[in-house]
Design a protein around this motif. Structure first.
Motif, PDB file in Angstrom:
ATOM      1  N   PRO A   1       0.594  -0.951   0.014  1.00  0.00           N
ATOM      2  CA  PRO A   1      -0.056  -0.020  -0.077  1.00  0.00           C
ATOM      3  C   PRO A   1       0.692   1.426  -0.089  1.00  0.00           C
ATOM      4  O   PRO A   1       0.391   2.377  -0.193  1.00  0.00           O
ATOM      5  N   SER A   2       1.670   1.156   0.331  1.00  0.00           N
ATOM      6  CA  SER A   2       3.108   1.864   0.500  1.00  0.00           C
ATOM      7  C   SER A   2       3.281   3.314  -0.980  1.00  0.00           C
ATOM      8  O   SER A   2       3.767   3.876  -1.028  1.00  0.00           O
ATOM      9  N   ARG A   3       3.092   2.363  -1.973  1.00  0.00           N
ATOM     10  CA  ARG A   3       3.552   2.455  -3.499  1.00  0.00           C
ATOM     11  C   ARG A   3       2.741   3.051  -4.424  1.00  0.00           C
ATOM     12  O   ARG A   3       1.394   1.777  -4.300  1.00  0.00           O
ATOM     13  N   GLN A   4       2.222   3.714  -4.692  1.00  0.00           N
ATOM     14  CA  GLN A   4       1.345   4.297  -5.999  1.00  0.00           C
ATOM     15  C   GLN A   4       1.463   2.521  -7.166  1.00  0.00           C
ATOM     16  O   GLN A   4       2.914   2.767  -7.230  1.00  0.00           O
ATOM     17  N   LEU A   5       0.386   2.596  -7.636  1.00  0.00           N
ATOM     18  CA  LEU A   5       0.824   1.440  -8.967  1.00  0.00           C
ATOM     19  C   LEU A   5       1.646   2.241 -10.273  1.00  0.00           C
ATOM     20  O   LEU A   5       1.144   3.698 -10.740  1.00  0.00           O
ATOM     21  N   SER A   6       2.878   1.663 -10.679  1.00  0.00           N
ATOM     22  CA  SER A   6       3.528   2.694 -11.338  1.00  0.00           C
ATOM     23  C   SER A   6       3.061   2.552 -12.438  1.00  0.00           C
ATOM     24  O   SER A   6       2.142   0.852 -12.656  1.00  0.00           O
ATOM     25  N   PRO A   7       3.061   2.998 -13.887  1.00  0.00           N
ATOM     26  CA  PRO A   7       2.779   2.271 -15.207  1.00  0.00           C
ATOM     27  C   PRO A   7       3.527   0.873 -15.493  1.00  0.00           C
ATOM     28  O   PRO A   7       2.525   0.259 -15.687  1.00  0.00           O
ATOM     29  N   ARG A   8       4.432   0.567 -15.313  1.00  0.00           N
ATOM     30  CA  ARG A   8       5.085  -1.050 -14.971  1.00  0.00           C
ATOM     31  C   ARG A   8       4.028  -2.002 -14.146  1.00  0.00           C
ATOM     32  O   ARG A   8       4.625  -2.958 -14.629  1.00  0.00           O
ATOM     33  N   VAL A   9       4.113  -1.735 -13.157  1.00  0.00           N
ATOM     34  CA  VAL A   9       3.039  -2.593 -12.096  1.00  0.00           C
ATOM     35  C   VAL A   9       1.665  -3.065 -12.837  1.00  0.00           C
ATOM     36  O   VAL A   9       1.030  -4.011 -12.749  1.00  0.00           O
ATOM     37  N   ARG A  10       1.721  -1.614 -13.163  1.00  0.00           N
ATOM     38  CA  ARG A  10      -0.077  -1.894 -13.525  1.00  0.00           C
ATOM     39  C   ARG A  10      -0.325  -2.017 -15.215  1.00  0.00           C
ATOM     40  O   ARG A  10      -1.650  -2.872 -14.958  1.00  0.00           O
ATOM     41  N   VAL A  11       0.826  -2.107 -16.716  1.00  0.00           N
ATOM     42  CA  VAL A  11      -0.182  -3.002 -17.244  1.00  0.00           C
ATOM     43  C   VAL A  11       0.249  -4.522 -16.798  1.00  0.00           C
ATOM     44  O   VAL A  11      -0.389  -5.211 -16.964  1.00  0.00           O
ATOM     45  N   PHE A  12       1.286  -4.864 -16.098  1.00  0.00           N
ATOM     46  CA  PHE A  12       1.560  -6.368 -15.418  1.00  0.00           C
ATOM     47  C   PHE A  12       0.074  -6.616 -15.150  1.00  0.00           C
ATOM     48  O   PHE A  12      -0.243  -8.057 -15.151  1.00  0.00           O
ATOM     49  N   MET A  13      -0.387  -5.969 -13.831  1.00  0.00           N
ATOM     50  CA  MET A  13      -1.730  -6.379 -12.989  1.00  0.00           C
ATOM     51  C   MET A  13      -2.420  -6.533 -14.015  1.00  0.00           C
ATOM     52  O   MET A  13      -3.231  -7.719 -14.480  1.00  0.00           O
ATOM     53  N   ASP A  14      -2.623  -5.470 -15.218  1.00  0.00           N
ATOM     54  CA  ASP A  14      -4.271  -6.406 -16.010  1.00  0.00           C
ATOM     55  C   ASP A  14      -3.987  -7.249 -16.983  1.00  0.00           C
ATOM     56  O   ASP A  14      -4.855  -7.923 -17.224  1.00  0.00           O
ATOM     57  N   TRP A  15      -2.630  -6.725 -17.218  1.00  0.00           N
ATOM     58  CA  TRP A  15      -2.472  -8.035 -18.102  1.00  0.00           C
ATOM     59  C   TRP A  15      -2.924  -9.219 -17.327  1.00  0.00           C
ATOM     60  O   TRP A  15      -2.783 -10.420 -17.850  1.00  0.00           O
ATOM     61  N   ALA A  16      -1.617  -9.710 -16.048  1.00  0.00           N
ATOM     62  CA  ALA A  16      -1.914 -10.507 -15.513  1.00  0.00           C
ATOM     63  C   ALA A  16      -3.243 -10.904 -15.038  1.00  0.00           C
ATOM     64  O   ALA A  16      -4.479 -12.592 -15.261  1.00  0.00           O
ATOM     65  N   THR A  17      -4.761  -9.944 -14.679  1.00  0.00           N
ATOM     66  CA  THR A  17      -5.725 -10.206 -14.682  1.00  0.00           C
ATOM     67  C   THR A  17      -6.395 -10.957 -15.580  1.00  0.00           C
ATOM     68  O   THR A  17      -7.661 -11.603 -15.662  1.00  0.00           O
ATOM     69  N   ARG A  18      -6.549 -10.781 -16.694  1.00  0.00           N
ATOM     70  CA  ARG A  18      -7.216 -11.221 -17.839  1.00  0.00           C
ATOM     71  C   ARG A  18      -6.235 -12.409 -18.412  1.00  0.00           C
ATOM     72  O   ARG A  18      -7.531 -13.504 -18.801  1.00  0.00           O
ATOM     73  N   ARG A  19      -4.798 -12.777 -17.629  1.00  0.00           N
ATOM     74  CA  ARG A  19      -4.546 -13.986 -18.345  1.00  0.00           C
ATOM     75  C   ARG A  19      -4.974 -15.283 -17.294  1.00  0.00           C
ATOM     76  O   ARG A  19      -5.842 -15.954 -17.720  1.00  0.00           O
ATOM     77  N   LEU A  20      -5.177 -14.870 -16.634  1.00  0.00           N
ATOM     78  CA  LEU A  20      -5.620 -16.057 -15.255  1.00  0.00           C
ATOM     79  C   LEU A  20      -6.961 -15.989 -15.455  1.00  0.00           C
ATOM     80  O   LEU A  20      -7.798 -16.614 -15.182  1.00  0.00           O
ATOM     81  N   GLY A  21      -7.560 -14.526 -15.709  1.00  0.00           N
ATOM     82  CA  GLY A  21      -9.406 -14.853 -15.398  1.00  0.00           C
ATOM     83  C   GLY A  21     -10.092 -15.461 -17.052  1.00  0.00           C
ATOM     84  O   GLY A  21     -10.884 -16.351 -16.456  1.00  0.00           O
ATOM     85  N   ASN A  22      -9.198 -15.699 -18.201  1.00  0.00           N
ATOM     86  CA  ASN A  22      -9.358 -15.913 -19.381  1.00  0.00           C
ATOM     87  C   ASN A  22      -8.801 -17.888 -19.249  1.00  0.00           C
ATOM     88  O   ASN A  22      -9.747 -17.990 -20.061  1.00  0.00           O
ATOM     89  N   GLU A  23      -8.473 -17.912 -18.327  1.00  0.00           N
ATOM     90  CA  GLU A  23      -7.583 -19.198 -18.792  1.00  0.00           C
ATOM     91  C   GLU A  23      -8.316 -20.184 -17.797  1.00  0.00           C
ATOM     92  O   GLU A  23      -8.967 -21.267 -18.208  1.00  0.00           O
ATOM     93  N   GLY A  24      -9.165 -19.358 -16.694  1.00  0.00           N
ATOM     94  CA  GLY A  24      -9.827 -20.551 -15.692  1.00  0.00           C
ATOM     95  C   GLY A  24      -9.131 -21.472 -15.063  1.00  0.00           C
ATOM     96  O   GLY A  24      -7.905 -20.809 -14.748  1.00  0.00           O
ATOM     97  N   SER A  25      -9.971 -22.217 -14.644  1.00  0.00           N
ATOM     98  CA  SER A  25      -9.021 -23.310 -13.518  1.00  0.00           C
ATOM     99  C   SER A  25      -8.846 -24.338 -14.435  1.00  0.00           C
ATOM    100  O   SER A  25      -8.653 -25.807 -13.568  1.00  0.00           O
TER     101      SER A  25
END
Length: 291
Positions: free
Chosen positions: A267-291
C-alpha cells in the motif's frame, strides 16, 4: 530519491546499488550529499544492516509518492511505454501453467520491461525484498497488502490406481478410515493441511496418517503420483495425469473448497505504469484461462 528509496527498502547499500545499476561508491556519495543538503541524518548504518531514521522514514514516504507522480507524468507523453525492472514473486506451478506461456506476448508489447521472477511458497516481505507484485494461491494471511482477486481455482480429490487397488476406493467420507494422505506442510507453521470435503452447505476436515509430507506443490504432486496416499489439488495441476489415467478422481460429490488466486502489492507504493500494465495483463490472462 530512487537510490534512497531502494536503500530503505532493501536495507543495504550494496544490494540497492545492484538493483539500480550503479557502483557502490556512487550510492555512498549520493546519500552523503543528500543528507548534507537536507541537513538531517536519513540512515542509520551498522555492520549488518542499514535502516532509516525517523526523518528518513518520513522522507522515504514523500519520495515514493513523488517518484510515482514523475513516472506517471513522463509516461503520459509521446506514447511512452512502461520501462524498467519489474520484480515478481509467484508460486511456481501457477507461473508455469498460467503466466509463462503468455510472457513472450507481454514482453513483445512492452519490450523495455525486464522481468525478474522469483518462485516461493513462503510469505515474503515485499518491501524489504524489493518485490513489486506477488501472485498468491490460497487464502491470504492478514496483512496490510492490497489484494486483487484474479481467479478462483476448483480443486478435487485424487489418488493413483495402484493406491486405490491396495486400499480400496472410498465411496463416501466415512470410507476414509484406514486410508492415508499425502501431507502438505506449511512453511510458516509446520502444520499439515487437512483434507477438506463438502457436506451439504458446510465442509468437513479430516487428517489421515501421512507417510510422506512435503512443503512444495510440485513435490506434493510428484509424491502423490508415487501412490503414497490421497491428495487434493487444483484441477489444472492434475489435468494431464487424469487424462492418461495416472490419477483417478475420488469422492466427486464431496469436493474440497475452491481457492482464490490473488495479486498483491504494497500500500505504500502508488501503482507505477510497469506494475499497472503487468497486473492488468495477469488479471486478464488468469481470468481467461480459468481453472
Amino acid at each position: 530519491m530512487r537510490l534512497f528509496v531502494r536503500i530503505v527498502e532493501r536495507r543495504s547499500f550494496t544490494v540497492a546499488a545492484q538493483d539500480i545499476g550503479v557502483p557502490r561508491s556512487t550510492v555512498t556519495q549520493v546519500i552523503k550529499q543528500l543528507e548534507e543538503r537536507l541537513g538531517v541524518r536519513l540512515l542509520q548504518r551498522t555492520t549488518r544492516v542499514v535502516s532509516p531514521t525517523l526523518d528518513g522514514e518520513a522522507y522515504a514516504r514523500r519520495c515514493i509518492a513523488i517518484l510515482a507522480e514523475i513516472e506517471n507524468a513522463e509516461g503520459a507523453f509521446g506514447g511512452a511505454k512502461p520501462k524498467g525492472v519489474l520484480r515478481i514473486e509467484v508460486q511456481g506451478a501457477i507461473a508455469r501453467h498460467f503466466l509463462l506461456p503468455g510472457l513472450p506476448d507481454f514482453l513483445a508489447m512492452y519490450p523495455d520491461l525486464e522481468i525478474i521472477m522469483s518462485e516461493g511458497e513462503r510469505w515474503v516481505d515485499v518491501v524489504r525484498e524489493g518485490i513489486d507484485v506477488v501472485l498468491r494461491y490460497g487464502q491470504l494471511a492478514d496483512s496490510d497488502m492490497i489484494a486483487r482477486r484474479v481467479m478462483v481455482m476448483h480443486r478435487m480429490t485424487c489418488a493413483t490406481p495402484a493406491y486405490l487397488e491396495r486400499f480400496g476406493k472410498p465411496e463416501g467420507i466415512d470410507d476414509l478410515e484406514g486410508h492415508r494422505m499425502i501431507g502438505l506442510r506449511s512453511l510458516t507453521t509446520g502444520q499439515l493441511a487437512p483434507l477438506q470435503f463438502a457436506i451439504r452447505d458446510d465442509y468437513r476436515t479430516i487428517t489421515l496418517p501421512a507417510p510422506v509430507s512435503v512443503t512444495g506443490t510440485e513435490s506434493y504432486l510428484a509424491t502423490a503420483l508415487l501412490g503414497f496416499g490421497i491428495f487434493q489439488v487444483p484441477h489444472f495441476h492434475a489435468k494431464k495425469h487424469l487424462a492418461t489415467g495416472a490419477l483417478l478422481p475420488i469422492l466427486p460429490d464431496n469436493l474440497p473448497p475452491s481457492v482464490p488466486v490473488s495479486l498483491l502489492y504494497p500500500p505504500s507504493r502508488q501503482l507505477s505504469p510497469r506494475v499497472r500494465v503487468f497486473m492488468d495483463w495477469a488479471t486478464r490472462r488468469l481470468g481467461n484461462e480459468g481453472s
